[in-house]
Motif scaffolding. Structure first.
Motif, mmCIF file in Angstrom:
data_model
loop_
_atom_site.group_PDB
_atom_site.id
_atom_site.type_symbol
_atom_site.label_atom_id
_atom_site.label_comp_id
_atom_site.label_asym_id
_atom_site.label_seq_id
_atom_site.Cartn_x
_atom_site.Cartn_y
_atom_site.Cartn_z
ATOM 1 N N ALA A 26 0.842 -1.195 0.000
ATOM 2 C CA ALA A 26 0.000 0.000 0.000
ATOM 3 C C ALA A 26 0.882 1.251 0.000
ATOM 4 N N LYS A 27 1.906 1.246 0.821
ATOM 5 C CA LYS A 27 2.803 2.398 0.869
ATOM 6 C C LYS A 27 3.586 2.552 -0.431
ATOM 7 N N ARG A 28 4.070 1.427 -0.973
ATOM 8 C CA ARG A 28 4.864 1.516 -2.214
ATOM 9 C C ARG A 28 4.073 2.184 -3.329
ATOM 10 N N LEU A 29 2.807 1.848 -3.433
ATOM 11 C CA LEU A 29 1.995 2.397 -4.514
ATOM 12 C C LEU A 29 1.466 3.791 -4.212
ATOM 13 N N LEU A 30 1.098 4.035 -2.947
ATOM 14 C CA LEU A 30 0.501 5.320 -2.605
ATOM 15 C C LEU A 30 1.536 6.417 -2.378
ATOM 16 N N LEU A 31 2.712 6.057 -1.904
ATOM 17 C CA LEU A 31 3.735 7.087 -1.684
ATOM 18 C C LEU A 31 4.267 7.664 -2.998
ATOM 19 N N THR A 32 4.136 6.908 -4.080
ATOM 20 C CA THR A 32 4.668 7.350 -5.370
ATOM 21 C C THR A 32 3.588 7.698 -6.388
ATOM 22 N N GLY A 33 2.371 7.177 -6.189
ATOM 23 C CA GLY A 33 1.347 7.335 -7.215
ATOM 24 C C GLY A 33 1.600 6.466 -8.426
ATOM 25 N N ASP A 34 2.543 5.523 -8.330
ATOM 26 C CA ASP A 34 2.859 4.648 -9.451
ATOM 27 C C ASP A 34 1.702 3.699 -9.747
ATOM 28 N N SER A 35 1.737 3.116 -10.941
ATOM 29 C CA SER A 35 0.672 2.237 -11.415
ATOM 30 C C SER A 35 1.070 0.773 -11.288
ATOM 31 N N ILE A 36 0.059 -0.081 -11.307
ATOM 32 C CA ILE A 36 0.295 -1.514 -11.339
ATOM 33 C C ILE A 36 -0.743 -2.127 -12.278
ATOM 34 N N THR A 37 -0.334 -3.140 -13.021
ATOM 35 C CA THR A 37 -1.275 -3.798 -13.931
ATOM 36 C C THR A 37 -2.219 -4.696 -13.143
ATOM 37 N N GLY A 38 -3.314 -5.064 -13.781
ATOM 38 C CA GLY A 38 -4.241 -5.989 -13.142
ATOM 39 C C GLY A 38 -3.563 -7.310 -12.808
ATOM 40 N N LYS A 39 -2.714 -7.795 -13.704
ATOM 41 C CA LYS A 39 -2.026 -9.065 -13.475
ATOM 42 C C LYS A 39 -1.127 -8.990 -12.255
ATOM 43 N N ASP A 40 -0.365 -7.908 -12.128
ATOM 44 C CA ASP A 40 0.528 -7.770 -10.973
ATOM 45 C C ASP A 40 -0.247 -7.436 -9.704
ATOM 46 N N ALA A 41 -1.372 -6.731 -9.850
ATOM 47 C CA ALA A 41 -2.219 -6.441 -8.688
ATOM 48 C C ALA A 41 -2.747 -7.735 -8.077
ATOM 49 N N ALA A 42 -3.052 -8.714 -8.925
ATOM 50 C CA ALA A 42 -3.501 -10.014 -8.415
ATOM 51 C C ALA A 42 -2.371 -10.715 -7.670
ATOM 52 N N GLN A 43 -1.147 -10.551 -8.149
ATOM 53 C CA GLN A 43 -0.009 -11.206 -7.502
ATOM 54 C C GLN A 43 0.210 -10.700 -6.081
#
Length: 282
Positions: A160-177
């Motif tokens: 949660a911090k990795r994605l929210l601190l940067t605003g970076d994106s993640i694909t659906g496939k990696d989000a499932a991982q």
């Protein structure tokens, strides 16, 4: 004019965000229609579950930033921090229908699911994404925080911090991982996958579906999830007072939304997070 397509068939309420020309940006009217349709589905004896999806190229690109409260001196605007919190909480109450209603809700994510789109999707009981879906909270870079915070409960504090601190994106496939979504499938299989899951739920007595959803959600409440949603609005209002937020609003006013987004995001370059690759390899 309705901004939500509602279809009831085979025990399932299919609710489709219908503002494709705005990439299904969340207006107050859309959130109100969705909340009303969900409560209606919850009350109906012939409906077992609901599916939320989006028309067009995207699930939901976020909140409608062009929408402003009407200028009425007898009503709240956004002049004070309490006004801001009040406006955020009003919309949150509509979205919390997904969490509070008794029957289960599935969110089907395709295309972009950004900012407010994630506030909507991650309140669902199960989220199924297209492999190539884009999930992100870009406003973390310059505007505020999430007015709903379910990322923590789905993927844990570090992701949660990795994605929210940067605003970076993640694909659906990696989000499932990483557990941010239940699973992902090829984009052309998303509708069939979600409908198949919904039909399995439709074979179960709705009262039994309720018992399973309620006990899990009560467990989340014991972990502070519902209180955290309320705090998230106040935290977002705090973020709106950051210097970066002032700069963003000035850029929107002077250059327009598209240019403001470009000025914010272009310097980050390719911003997709790969859970299996080194940061320096991006």
């Amino acid at each position: 004019m309705s901004v939500l397509d509602i279809q009831h068939r085979d025990g399932v309420a299919y609710l489709t965000l219908a503002r494709p020309e705005k990439r299904n940006a969340l207006s107050l009217a859309l959130q109100q229609e969705l909340s009303d349709a969900l409560w209606d589905a919850d009350e109906r004896t012939d409906i077992h579950c609901a599916v939320i999806s989006g028309q067009g190229t995207d699930f939901c690109a976020g909140y409608d930033l062009a929408e402003r409260p009407p200028r009425d001196e007898t009503k709240r605007g956004v002049k004070t921090i309490d006004d801001d919190i009040w406006q955020l909480e009003r919309q949150q109450r509509l979205r919390m229908t997904i969490f509070d209603m008794h029957k289960p809700v599935i969110a089907a994510i395709h295309g972009r699911c950004l900012a407010g789109g994630t506030d909507l999707a991650f309140l669902a009981d199960m989220v199924v994404a297209a492999d190539d879906a884009t999930i992100a909270f870009p406003p973390a870079r310059d505007l505020g925080s999430l007015p709903n915070q379910m990322w923590l409960y789905h993927c844990g504090p570090q992701w949660a911090k990795r994605l929210l601190l940067t605003g970076d994106s993640i694909t659906g496939k990696d989000a499932a991982q990483i557990g941010l979504v239940l699973k992902s499938v090829p984009a052309d299989e998303l509708t069939a996958e979600v409908e198949h899951l919904a039909q399995r739920l439709a074979m179960i007595d709705p009262d039994l579906l309720t018992t399973q959803k309620r006990i899990v959600n009560l467990g989340l409440e014991l972990m502070g999830a519902r209180t955290l949603q309320r705090l998230a609005c106040e935290n977002d209002a705090r973020g709106h007072r950051a210097k970066a937020a002032d700069t963003f609003r000035a850029n929107v006013r002077d250059k327009g939304l598209k240019a403001a987004f470009a000025e914010r995001d272009d310097k980050f370059g390719a911003s997709f997070v790969d859970p299996n690759a080194p940061e320096h390899g991006k």
